[in-house]
Scaffold this motif. Structure first.
Motif, PDB file in Angstrom:
ATOM      1  N   ASN A 201      33.956  -8.268  -3.108  1.00 29.97           N
ATOM      2  CA  ASN A 201      34.020  -7.159  -2.158  1.00 29.97           C
ATOM      3  C   ASN A 201      34.387  -5.841  -2.825  1.00 29.97           C
ATOM      4  OD1 ASN A 201      33.446  -8.805   0.119  1.00 29.97           O
ATOM      5  ND2 ASN A 201      35.572  -9.486   0.176  1.00 29.97           N
ATOM      6  N   CYS A 202      34.915  -5.920  -4.041  1.00 32.50           N
ATOM      7  CA  CYS A 202      35.338  -4.709  -4.754  1.00 32.50           C
ATOM      8  C   CYS A 202      34.459  -4.408  -5.965  1.00 32.50           C
ATOM      9  CB  CYS A 202      36.785  -4.857  -5.230  1.00 32.50           C
ATOM     10  SG  CYS A 202      37.991  -5.050  -3.895  1.00 32.50           S
ATOM     11  N   ARG A 203      33.464  -5.253  -6.216  1.00 30.63           N
ATOM     12  CA  ARG A 203      32.629  -5.082  -7.403  1.00 30.63           C
ATOM     13  C   ARG A 203      31.410  -4.239  -7.065  1.00 30.63           C
ATOM     14  NH1 ARG A 203      28.406  -7.978  -9.229  1.00 30.63           N
ATOM     15  NH2 ARG A 203      28.772  -9.608  -7.696  1.00 30.63           N
ATOM     16  N   GLY A 204      31.354  -3.029  -7.641  1.00 28.80           N
ATOM     17  CA  GLY A 204      30.216  -2.165  -7.414  1.00 28.80           C
ATOM     18  C   GLY A 204      29.191  -2.325  -8.519  1.00 28.80           C
ATOM     19  N   GLU A 205      28.676  -1.203  -9.011  1.00 30.88           N
ATOM     20  CA  GLU A 205      27.672  -1.212 -10.075  1.00 30.88           C
ATOM     21  C   GLU A 205      28.182  -1.968 -11.294  1.00 30.88           C
ATOM     22  OE1 GLU A 205      24.030  -0.499 -11.385  1.00 30.88           O
ATOM     23  OE2 GLU A 205      24.636   0.874  -9.797  1.00 30.88           O
ATOM     24  N   SER A 206      27.308  -2.763 -11.920  1.00 32.54           N
ATOM     25  CA  SER A 206      27.665  -3.434 -13.161  1.00 32.54           C
ATOM     26  C   SER A 206      26.488  -3.356 -14.121  1.00 32.54           C
ATOM     27  CB  SER A 206      28.058  -4.900 -12.914  1.00 32.54           C
ATOM     28  OG  SER A 206      26.970  -5.647 -12.400  1.00 32.54           O
ATOM     29  N   PHE A 207      26.795  -3.322 -15.413  1.00 24.70           N
ATOM     30  CA  PHE A 207      25.773  -3.277 -16.451  1.00 24.70           C
ATOM     31  C   PHE A 207      26.441  -3.545 -17.784  1.00 24.70           C
ATOM     32  CE2 PHE A 207      27.311   0.956 -15.410  1.00 24.70           C
ATOM     33  CZ  PHE A 207      27.659   1.507 -16.641  1.00 24.70           C
ATOM     34  N   THR A 208      25.653  -3.821 -18.803  1.00 27.17           N
ATOM     35  CA  THR A 208      26.209  -4.007 -20.139  1.00 27.17           C
ATOM     36  C   THR A 208      25.869  -2.785 -20.992  1.00 27.17           C
ATOM     37  OG1 THR A 208      24.240  -5.186 -20.956  1.00 27.17           O
ATOM     38  CG2 THR A 208      26.047  -6.513 -20.026  1.00 27.17           C
ATOM     39  N   THR A 209      26.731  -2.506 -21.956  1.00 28.53           N
ATOM     40  CA  THR A 209      26.546  -1.335 -22.801  1.00 28.53           C
ATOM     41  C   THR A 209      26.064  -1.747 -24.193  1.00 28.53           C
ATOM     42  OG1 THR A 209      28.739  -1.271 -23.830  1.00 28.53           O
ATOM     43  CG2 THR A 209      28.526  -0.333 -21.609  1.00 28.53           C
ATOM     44  N   ALA A 210      25.432  -0.805 -24.865  1.00 27.23           N
ATOM     45  CA  ALA A 210      24.990  -1.053 -26.229  1.00 27.23           C
ATOM     46  C   ALA A 210      26.173  -1.191 -27.175  1.00 27.23           C
ATOM     47  CB  ALA A 210      24.071   0.071 -26.694  1.00 27.23           C
ATOM     48  N   GLY A 211      27.371  -0.802 -26.716  1.00 27.42           N
ATOM     49  CA  GLY A 211      28.575  -0.949 -27.518  1.00 27.42           C
ATOM     50  C   GLY A 211      29.240  -2.304 -27.374  1.00 27.42           C
ATOM     51  N   GLY A 212      28.650  -3.200 -26.585  1.00 23.09           N
ATOM     52  CA  GLY A 212      29.184  -4.559 -26.471  1.00 23.09           C
ATOM     53  C   GLY A 212      30.206  -4.750 -25.376  1.00 23.09           C
ATOM     54  N   GLN A 213      30.088  -3.987 -24.286  1.00 20.31           N
ATOM     55  CA  GLN A 213      31.013  -4.147 -23.160  1.00 20.31           C
ATOM     56  C   GLN A 213      30.239  -4.450 -21.877  1.00 20.31           C
ATOM     57  OE1 GLN A 213      31.268  -0.643 -24.482  1.00 20.31           O
ATOM     58  NE2 GLN A 213      32.551  -1.280 -26.186  1.00 20.31           N
ATOM     59  N   LEU A 214      30.946  -5.035 -20.937  1.00 19.52           N
ATOM     60  CA  LEU A 214      30.459  -5.175 -19.572  1.00 19.52           C
ATOM     61  C   LEU A 214      31.170  -4.117 -18.748  1.00 19.52           C
ATOM     62  CD1 LEU A 214      28.968  -6.706 -17.247  1.00 19.52           C
ATOM     63  CD2 LEU A 214      31.039  -8.114 -17.039  1.00 19.52           C
ATOM     64  N   ALA A 215      30.400  -3.256 -18.093  1.00 18.83           N
ATOM     65  CA  ALA A 215      30.979  -2.192 -17.271  1.00 18.83           C
ATOM     66  C   ALA A 215      30.950  -2.607 -15.810  1.00 18.83           C
ATOM     67  CB  ALA A 215      30.202  -0.892 -17.464  1.00 18.83           C
ATOM     68  N   LEU A 216      32.096  -2.463 -15.136  1.00 20.64           N
ATOM     69  CA  LEU A 216      32.220  -2.782 -13.715  1.00 20.64           C
ATOM     70  C   LEU A 216      32.850  -1.597 -13.002  1.00 20.64           C
ATOM     71  CD1 LEU A 216      33.789  -6.355 -13.975  1.00 20.64           C
ATOM     72  CD2 LEU A 216      31.422  -5.850 -13.395  1.00 20.64           C
ATOM     73  N   ILE A 217      32.435  -1.373 -11.780  1.00 26.16           N
ATOM     74  CA  ILE A 217      33.041  -0.322 -10.973  1.00 26.16           C
ATOM     75  C   ILE A 217      33.925  -0.983  -9.924  1.00 26.16           C
ATOM     76  CG2 ILE A 217      32.617   1.754  -9.621  1.00 26.16           C
ATOM     77  CD1 ILE A 217      31.424   1.637 -12.527  1.00 26.16           C
ATOM     78  N   ASP A 218      35.212  -0.698  -9.983  1.00 24.66           N
ATOM     79  CA  ASP A 218      36.164  -1.241  -9.008  1.00 24.66           C
ATOM     80  C   ASP A 218      36.183  -0.313  -7.803  1.00 24.66           C
ATOM     81  OD1 ASP A 218      38.224  -2.259  -7.528  1.00 24.66           O
ATOM     82  OD2 ASP A 218      39.620  -2.441  -9.210  1.00 24.66           O
ATOM     83  N   THR A 219      35.496  -0.724  -6.719  1.00 23.04           N
ATOM     84  CA  THR A 219      35.378   0.128  -5.537  1.00 23.04           C
ATOM     85  C   THR A 219      36.607   0.055  -4.648  1.00 23.04           C
ATOM     86  OG1 THR A 219      34.245  -1.639  -4.318  1.00 23.04           O
ATOM     87  CG2 THR A 219      32.865  -0.088  -5.541  1.00 23.04           C
ATOM     88  N   CYS A 220      37.505  -0.894  -4.918  1.00 22.97           N
ATOM     89  CA  CYS A 220      38.717  -1.009  -4.106  1.00 22.97           C
ATOM     90  C   CYS A 220      39.896  -0.239  -4.698  1.00 22.97           C
ATOM     91  CB  CYS A 220      39.104  -2.478  -3.933  1.00 22.97           C
ATOM     92  SG  CYS A 220      37.927  -3.443  -2.956  1.00 22.97           S
ATOM     93  N   ALA A 221      39.792   0.099  -5.959  1.00 16.30           N
ATOM     94  CA  ALA A 221      40.890   0.844  -6.594  1.00 16.30           C
ATOM     95  C   ALA A 221      41.006   2.226  -5.984  1.00 16.30           C
ATOM     96  CB  ALA A 221      40.636   0.949  -8.095  1.00 16.30           C
ATOM     97  N   GLN A 222      42.212   2.734  -5.938  1.00 19.84           N
ATOM     98  CA  GLN A 222      42.471   4.081  -5.418  1.00 19.84           C
ATOM     99  C   GLN A 222      43.188   4.899  -6.482  1.00 19.84           C
ATOM    100  OE1 GLN A 222      41.225   5.365  -2.708  1.00 19.84           O
ATOM    101  NE2 GLN A 222      40.251   3.418  -2.160  1.00 19.84           N
ATOM    102  N   PRO A 223      42.526   5.835  -7.137  1.00 21.06           N
ATOM    103  CA  PRO A 223      41.101   6.156  -6.976  1.00 21.06           C
ATOM    104  C   PRO A 223      40.206   5.126  -7.680  1.00 21.06           C
ATOM    105  CG  PRO A 223      42.048   7.484  -8.707  1.00 21.06           C
ATOM    106  CD  PRO A 223      43.185   6.715  -8.114  1.00 21.06           C
ATOM    107  N   ARG A 224      38.912   5.175  -7.375  1.00 21.82           N
ATOM    108  CA  ARG A 224      37.966   4.287  -8.027  1.00 21.82           C
ATOM    109  C   ARG A 224      37.963   4.534  -9.535  1.00 21.82           C
ATOM    110  NH1 ARG A 224      32.352   4.142  -4.487  1.00 21.82           N
ATOM    111  NH2 ARG A 224      33.227   3.266  -2.561  1.00 21.82           N
ATOM    112  N   ALA A 225      37.657   3.473 -10.284  1.00 20.81           N
ATOM    113  CA  ALA A 225      37.686   3.611 -11.740  1.00 20.81           C
ATOM    114  C   ALA A 225      36.626   2.717 -12.360  1.00 20.81           C
ATOM    115  CB  ALA A 225      39.067   3.246 -12.278  1.00 20.81           C
ATOM    116  N   ILE A 226      36.281   3.045 -13.608  1.00 19.36           N
ATOM    117  CA  ILE A 226      35.358   2.228 -14.395  1.00 19.36           C
ATOM    118  C   ILE A 226      36.171   1.256 -15.230  1.00 19.36           C
ATOM    119  CG2 ILE A 226      33.531   2.273 -16.132  1.00 19.36           C
ATOM    120  CD1 ILE A 226      33.077   5.211 -15.338  1.00 19.36           C
ATOM    121  N   GLU A 227      35.783   0.002 -15.186  1.00 24.85           N
ATOM    122  CA  GLU A 227      36.459  -1.015 -15.989  1.00 24.85           C
ATOM    123  C   GLU A 227      35.490  -1.534 -17.038  1.00 24.85           C
ATOM    124  OE1 GLU A 227      39.115  -4.462 -14.486  1.00 24.85           O
ATOM    125  OE2 GLU A 227      37.122  -5.352 -14.745  1.00 24.85           O
TER     126      GLU A 227
END
Length: 415
Positions: A201-227
């Motif tokens: 319910n809190c997982r927004g956009e996700s993708f992998t980076t060329a730098g070797g990370q998985l990027a997740l958007i925490d939509t429940c965090a206040q304020p929202r943040a990139i993880e």
């Protein structure tokens, strides 16, 4: 007479029972859960050297694999044909059909084609033979087939399915999200690398980076943040996320391969401000040239428009070249090439480093309408695949949404 009638009745009853039994068996064979793998019967095809131009029009959007195959997906089937530059669809080289599960996503790395299904099954196929390389049960996706007429979303942007390539080792990791879990597998053999719990319910956009990370958007965090998570362990990486947050934070991955994989950059909008970040290294780096909507990072170059000029700059901001390009759309930039669609519906391709024009030709076939809008676009190995839409309104029915029964073009811009 009565005895004869009784015998006839008995025979009729037995015949009815037998017919019913046969129909039940047939129905079971048709309706019971089943997989049908049809491997290749011909040798793996050689790579081709296609002629420059637009000579292929298809109903389905293909994922180009190993420069040899076109891989398609529909509701319950994934299949391949060849050659890549064939003008129309060809007889399947290999095929996988499952029932009643639906295809949720397809991704490819090297000669491995990974298929994801609505029942959670992950079935990896050897592209060279069509045989099953490995199979595991993973998290169930939120939806089944969402590809509509062309299957483009299923093969280019499958939700919750990403790949990532380790630059040092060459290992390709597949990350699957669903059912409150993130699970990573080695694409080569299906070995599970890690598993992590997340709140869907809190997982927004996700993708992998060329730098070797998985990027997740925490939509429940206040304020929202990139993880950012380490793709080798699945653990959050402290202190390496882009320094931006906000209650209205929105993130757009940039410069990605199919399946939102190996993205080179991202663009963040928060509080009315937009920032571009390079994410092809260990630590995200803000890049001012990426702030402009539509700009992309290819290697060490940023491609975008400034007014009516197409401009290519270094990531540090130094201008490399520019060209006047009024009424022109940037379709894609990848593999050292920049692909533009002109107002006259020509596809023009420039060399990324020096701006030399490599090819120019009409992006159409036969007497097709040229007033279309681009849907999904994929550029790989000199090919440009374009999904053509009448009007980009996804609420429309397929007849109104897509340009005809064969809305997909494959253009060859040179090798």
């Amino acid at each position: 007479m009565a005895l004869a009638k009784g015998r006839r009745l008995t025979v009729a009853v037995l015949a009815a029972v037998t017919a019913l039994g046969v129909s039940v068996v047939v129905a079971y064979r048709m309706l019971a859960p089943a997989d049908v793998v049809t491997p290749a019967t011909q040798p793996y095809p050689a790579a081709v050297t296609p002629k420059v131009g637009t000579d292929t029009r298809l109903a389905m959007a293909p994922l180009i694999v190993d420069d040899r195959l076109r891989v398609y997906a529909t509701t319950r089937q994934v299949w391949a044909d060849h050659p890549v530059d064939a003008r129309t669809r060809r007889t399947a080289f290999w095929s996988l059909r499952r029932w009643p599960a639906e295809v949720s996503g397809v991704a490819a790395g090297g000669t491995t084609v990974l298929t994801r299904w609505s029942d959670g099954e992950l079935v990896a196929l050897d592209a060279r033979t069509g045989e099953v390389a490995w199979r595991v049960t993973g998290p169930k996706p939120a939806e089944g087939y969402t590809g509509r007429l062309t299957g483009a979303e299923t093969v280019y942007a499958p939700p919750g399915l990403h790949l990532a390539t380790d630059a040092a080792s060459g290992r390709v990791t597949a990350v699957v999200a669903g059912g409150g879990e993130l699970v990573a597998y080695d694409l080569a053999d299906g070995r599970q690398l890690w598993r992590a719990s997340v709140d869907d319910n809190c997982r927004g956009e996700s993708f992998t980076t060329a730098g070797g990370q998985l990027a997740l958007i925490d939509t429940c965090a206040q304020p929202r943040a990139i993880e950012l998570r380490d793709l080798s362990t699945g653990q959050p990486i402290a202190g390496r996320q882009p320094d931006v947050s906000g209650t209205d934070l929105a993130v757009t991955p940039v410069g990605c391969r199919a399946a939102a994989s190996d993205c080179t950059a991202l663009r963040v909008t928060a509080g009315g401000q937009t920032q571009g970040w390079r994410v092809d290294g260990e630590t995200p780096v803000a890049v001012a040239a990426l702030d402009a909507p539509g700009s992309v990072l290819v290697g060490d170059a940023v491609v975008g428009f400034e007014g009516t000029d197409l401009v290519v700059r270094s990531a540090q901001g130094a201008e490399r070249w520019r060209k006047s390009a009024p009424d022109t759309t940037l379709l894609a930039a990848a593999d050292g090439r920049v692909h533009l669609r002109t107002a006259g519906n020509d596809l023009v391709t420039f060399e990324l480093n020096r701006g030399r024009e490599l090819s120019r030709f009409p992006l159409t076939m036969y007497s097709d309408d040229t007033g279309w809008e681009a849907g999904y676009v994929q550029a790989v190995d000199g090919y440009v695949v374009v999904e053509r839409l009448n009007r980009a309104d996804p609420d429309l029915g397929d007849r109104a949404y897509y340009l005809g029964a064969e809305p997909v073009l494959i253009a060859v811009t040179g090798r």
